[in-house]
Design a protein around this motif. Structure first.
Motif, mmCIF file in Angstrom:
data_model
loop_
_atom_site.group_PDB
_atom_site.id
_atom_site.type_symbol
_atom_site.label_atom_id
_atom_site.label_comp_id
_atom_site.label_asym_id
_atom_site.label_seq_id
_atom_site.Cartn_x
_atom_site.Cartn_y
_atom_site.Cartn_z
ATOM 1 N N SER A 42 0.962 -1.047 0.158
ATOM 2 C CA SER A 42 0.173 -0.111 0.042
ATOM 3 C C SER A 42 0.980 1.413 0.096
ATOM 4 C CB SER A 42 -1.087 0.056 1.444
ATOM 5 O OG SER A 42 -1.764 1.291 1.146
ATOM 6 N N SER A 43 1.143 1.796 -1.273
ATOM 7 C CA SER A 43 2.164 3.123 -1.081
ATOM 8 C C SER A 43 0.966 4.227 -1.233
ATOM 9 C CB SER A 43 2.545 2.989 -2.666
ATOM 10 O OG SER A 43 1.629 3.320 -3.688
ATOM 11 N N ASN A 44 1.554 5.501 -1.047
ATOM 12 C CA ASN A 44 0.979 6.715 -1.192
ATOM 13 C C ASN A 44 1.314 7.326 -2.445
ATOM 14 O OD1 ASN A 44 3.163 8.577 -0.532
ATOM 15 N ND2 ASN A 44 3.076 7.363 1.455
ATOM 16 N N SER A 45 0.465 8.278 -2.890
ATOM 17 C CA SER A 45 0.747 9.058 -4.017
ATOM 18 C C SER A 45 2.181 9.936 -4.006
ATOM 19 C CB SER A 45 -0.532 9.755 -4.419
ATOM 20 O OG SER A 45 -0.786 10.745 -3.511
ATOM 21 N N GLU A 46 2.168 10.531 -2.880
ATOM 22 C CA GLU A 46 3.210 11.367 -2.656
ATOM 23 C C GLU A 46 4.639 10.697 -2.991
ATOM 24 O OE1 GLU A 46 5.193 14.306 0.836
ATOM 25 O OE2 GLU A 46 3.175 13.525 0.914
ATOM 26 N N GLY A 47 4.501 9.459 -2.181
ATOM 27 C CA GLY A 47 5.687 8.562 -2.106
ATOM 28 C C GLY A 47 6.289 8.222 -3.814
ATOM 29 N N LEU A 48 5.095 8.121 -4.596
ATOM 30 C CA LEU A 48 5.085 7.809 -6.112
ATOM 31 C C LEU A 48 5.554 8.937 -6.768
ATOM 32 C CD1 LEU A 48 2.216 4.934 -6.395
ATOM 33 C CD2 LEU A 48 4.669 4.664 -6.132
ATOM 34 N N LEU A 107 0.961 3.638 -15.439
ATOM 35 C CA LEU A 107 -0.457 4.159 -15.205
ATOM 36 C C LEU A 107 -1.051 5.056 -16.565
ATOM 37 C CD1 LEU A 107 0.377 5.968 -11.974
ATOM 38 C CD2 LEU A 107 -0.314 3.757 -12.365
ATOM 39 N N GLY A 108 -2.316 4.652 -16.634
ATOM 40 C CA GLY A 108 -2.926 5.286 -17.869
ATOM 41 C C GLY A 108 -3.698 4.165 -18.647
ATOM 42 N N ARG A 109 -3.655 4.622 -19.842
ATOM 43 C CA ARG A 109 -4.082 3.719 -20.952
ATOM 44 C C ARG A 109 -2.897 2.934 -21.610
ATOM 45 N NH1 ARG A 109 -6.772 8.404 -21.329
ATOM 46 N NH2 ARG A 109 -8.815 8.410 -20.960
ATOM 47 N N HIS A 110 -3.283 2.084 -22.533
ATOM 48 C CA HIS A 110 -1.994 1.172 -23.053
ATOM 49 C C HIS A 110 -0.897 2.310 -23.484
ATOM 50 C CE1 HIS A 110 -2.277 -2.838 -23.369
ATOM 51 N NE2 HIS A 110 -3.486 -2.913 -23.884
ATOM 52 N N PHE A 111 -1.324 3.544 -23.951
ATOM 53 C CA PHE A 111 -0.473 4.755 -24.368
ATOM 54 C C PHE A 111 -0.696 5.792 -23.421
ATOM 55 C CE2 PHE A 111 -1.014 2.353 -28.419
ATOM 56 C CZ PHE A 111 0.308 1.937 -28.792
ATOM 57 N N CYS A 112 0.439 6.111 -22.712
ATOM 58 C CA CYS A 112 0.170 7.180 -21.666
ATOM 59 C C CYS A 112 0.458 8.614 -22.659
ATOM 60 C CB CYS A 112 1.271 7.167 -20.785
ATOM 61 S SG CYS A 112 1.191 5.705 -19.587
ATOM 62 N N SER A 113 -0.163 9.451 -22.349
ATOM 63 C CA SER A 113 -0.140 10.812 -23.228
ATOM 64 C C SER A 113 1.330 11.642 -23.029
ATOM 65 C CB SER A 113 -1.097 11.892 -23.212
ATOM 66 O OG SER A 113 -1.129 11.890 -21.677
ATOM 67 N N SER A 145 5.634 11.697 -17.768
ATOM 68 C CA SER A 145 6.194 12.298 -16.495
ATOM 69 C C SER A 145 5.947 11.487 -15.202
ATOM 70 C CB SER A 145 5.263 13.675 -16.373
ATOM 71 O OG SER A 145 4.040 13.469 -16.108
ATOM 72 N N VAL A 146 5.420 10.227 -15.432
ATOM 73 C CA VAL A 146 5.126 9.272 -14.293
ATOM 74 C C VAL A 146 5.865 8.181 -14.571
ATOM 75 C CG1 VAL A 146 3.150 7.778 -13.168
ATOM 76 C CG2 VAL A 146 2.542 10.093 -14.338
ATOM 77 N N PRO A 147 6.691 7.702 -13.164
ATOM 78 C CA PRO A 147 7.435 6.709 -13.456
ATOM 79 C C PRO A 147 6.753 5.430 -13.378
ATOM 80 C CG PRO A 147 7.407 7.502 -11.026
ATOM 81 C CD PRO A 147 6.608 8.349 -12.036
ATOM 82 N N ILE A 148 7.396 4.443 -14.028
ATOM 83 C CA ILE A 148 7.278 3.042 -14.083
ATOM 84 C C ILE A 148 7.503 2.502 -12.755
ATOM 85 C CG2 ILE A 148 7.826 0.578 -15.050
ATOM 86 C CD1 ILE A 148 8.667 2.177 -17.594
ATOM 87 N N VAL A 149 6.686 1.690 -12.209
ATOM 88 C CA VAL A 149 6.920 1.107 -10.810
ATOM 89 C C VAL A 149 7.195 -0.630 -10.825
ATOM 90 C CG1 VAL A 149 5.732 0.734 -8.723
ATOM 91 C CG2 VAL A 149 5.134 2.619 -9.825
ATOM 92 N N ILE A 150 8.071 -1.136 -10.068
ATOM 93 C CA ILE A 150 8.381 -2.512 -10.171
ATOM 94 C C ILE A 150 8.191 -2.852 -8.729
ATOM 95 C CG2 ILE A 150 9.920 -4.235 -10.179
ATOM 96 C CD1 ILE A 150 9.585 -2.802 -12.819
ATOM 97 N N CYS A 151 7.334 -3.998 -8.470
ATOM 98 C CA CYS A 151 7.146 -4.419 -7.173
ATOM 99 C C CYS A 151 7.223 -6.099 -6.837
ATOM 100 C CB CYS A 151 5.862 -3.929 -6.593
ATOM 101 S SG CYS A 151 4.411 -4.869 -7.404
ATOM 102 N N ASN A 152 7.559 -6.348 -5.771
ATOM 103 C CA ASN A 152 7.580 -7.651 -5.254
ATOM 104 C C ASN A 152 6.434 -8.112 -4.139
ATOM 105 O OD1 ASN A 152 7.817 -10.510 -4.312
ATOM 106 N ND2 ASN A 152 10.252 -10.471 -4.893
ATOM 107 N N PRO A 153 5.149 -8.153 -4.542
ATOM 108 C CA PRO A 153 4.188 -8.308 -3.408
ATOM 109 C C PRO A 153 4.445 -8.954 -2.112
ATOM 110 C CG PRO A 153 3.309 -8.307 -5.712
ATOM 111 C CD PRO A 153 4.789 -8.668 -6.017
ATOM 112 N N PHE A 154 4.870 -10.136 -2.348
ATOM 113 C CA PHE A 154 4.815 -11.080 -1.335
ATOM 114 C C PHE A 154 5.999 -10.514 -0.556
ATOM 115 C CE2 PHE A 154 3.259 -15.045 -3.408
ATOM 116 C CZ PHE A 154 1.947 -14.683 -3.074
#
Length: 345
Positions: A73-79, A104-110, A113-122
């Motif tokens: 559970s991240s927050n928008s400020e941290g992202l 984030l967004g559709r298949h194509f972001c306009s 300016s928003v970073p790609i996020v990588i996560c390991n949920p477990f």
């Protein structure tokens, strides 16, 4: 118990069970926490357990859940997000070696300016990748793929609005930066091809190329180990099935799902093609009834499912590839079949 015997037993367990099993006794925790075991488990995971994760976006940031239990559970400020409402949904790529890539967004972001996020949920780990900086280009419209060689890699295809061509970039964990790959940028991106290839050695996209007034459709395939692209020609009749989702069952085997255009006809025709050389030809496999009623849920006991997204209908269909039937349909982009790992970010 001998540590070698204990290690052999533990290698058959999924990551989620191992994280609970650490509390059983000190010797088990020592084995599971060792770098030797975690590397061995990552490259030789013998568990067949797959779970369904739900990834959602809200004003609080990115939320990853399993059976309504929050894993991340991240927050928008941290992202670094200023307004989550401006993005319609999350786009999920992977899972590869227990890692999920999120944009984030559709298949194509306009814009980018928003970073790609990588996560390991477990493991509860989440990482923001740096943004790509290109002084001579104005990049937009991203498509992402995640892969694995000796470590994880992230590839991004982006359109340069200034020069009207595609660029390919690969992220390196060792340098924490992006570099450009050699790429036939005369191709136009149609859509990414989702995959069940958990080792992540290949990534695929459906592409098109315009030569004069002629359009050809191809699959662009990236060898993650050697970082080399190749193109696979699709058959001429592919234009009749331009919108049909293509899914990679493994690194060289593809499925095509031809959904019915008319609602009364509820059968999806499934074709298969193994890549040999530079061309694909489709062989009819079976016809399967598609669920047309309201949205459902994936039964928790199912482990052999894939999520097939249908852009035109803005929904996703869950297909059980062992039972050869569709289980349900779901809102698009929110769920992913996931198998955990000890790969750390």
């Amino acid at each position: 118990m001998n540590n070698d015997v204990l290690t052999e037993i533990l290698l058959h367990l999924p990551v989620q069970s191992l994280l609970r099993f650490r509390a059983v006794c000190r010797s088990s925790a020592d084995v599971i926490d060792s770098s030797y075991f975690r590397e061995l488990h990552t490259h030789n995971n013998r568990s067949d357990d797959t779970v369904c994760l739900e990834v959602s976006l809200s004003n609080d940031g990115i939320l990853v859940q399993h059976n309504t239990k929050s894993l991340i559970s991240s927050n928008s400020e941290g992202l670094g997000l200023t307004s989550c409402e401006s993005y319609s949904r999350v786009l999920l790529y992977g899972s590869v070696k227990g890692l999920i890539s999120i944009s984030l967004g559709r298949h194509f972001c306009s814009q980018l300016s928003v970073p790609i996020v990588i996560c390991n949920p477990f493991l509860g780990e989440l990482k923001l990748l740096p943004l790509i900086t290109t002084p001579s280009c104005t990049l937009s419209l991203q498509s992402v793929a995640i892969g694995f060689d000796r470590d994880y890699k992230v590839v991004q295809l982006s359109l340069c609005k200034m020069h009207n061509c595609l660029h390919a970039y690969v992220y390196s964990r060792s340098t924490d930066s992006w570099r450009e790959l050699a790429f036939d940028n005369d191709l136009s991106l149609v859509s990414p091809i989702k995959s069940r290839c958990e080792n992540g050695h290949f990534a695929h996209w459906k592409m098109s190329r315009m030569v004069g007034r002629d359009i050809t459709l191809k699959i662009l395939s990236l060898d993650m180990n050697n970082e080399v692209f190749k193109t696979i020609m699709l058959s001429e009749d592919e234009f009749d099935y331009f919108d049909s989702p293509i899914f990679a069952k493994d690194e060289h085997l593809f499925w095509r799902f031809d959904f019915p255009h008319s609602q009364p006809h509820k059968l999806v025709r499934i074709y298969e093609s193994r890549c040999e050389g530079s061309e694909l030809s489709w062989n009819y496999m079976t016809s399967v009834e598609v669920p047309c009623s309201g949205f459902g849920i994936i039964p928790r006991w199912r482990t052999s499912f894939v999520v097939i997204e249908h852009e035109q209908r803005a929904v996703a269909f869950v297909y059980d590839y062992r039972a050869h039937k569709f289980v349900c349909k779901l809102p698009m982009g929110s769920l992913i079949a996931y198998k955990g790992s000890f790969v750390s970010l």
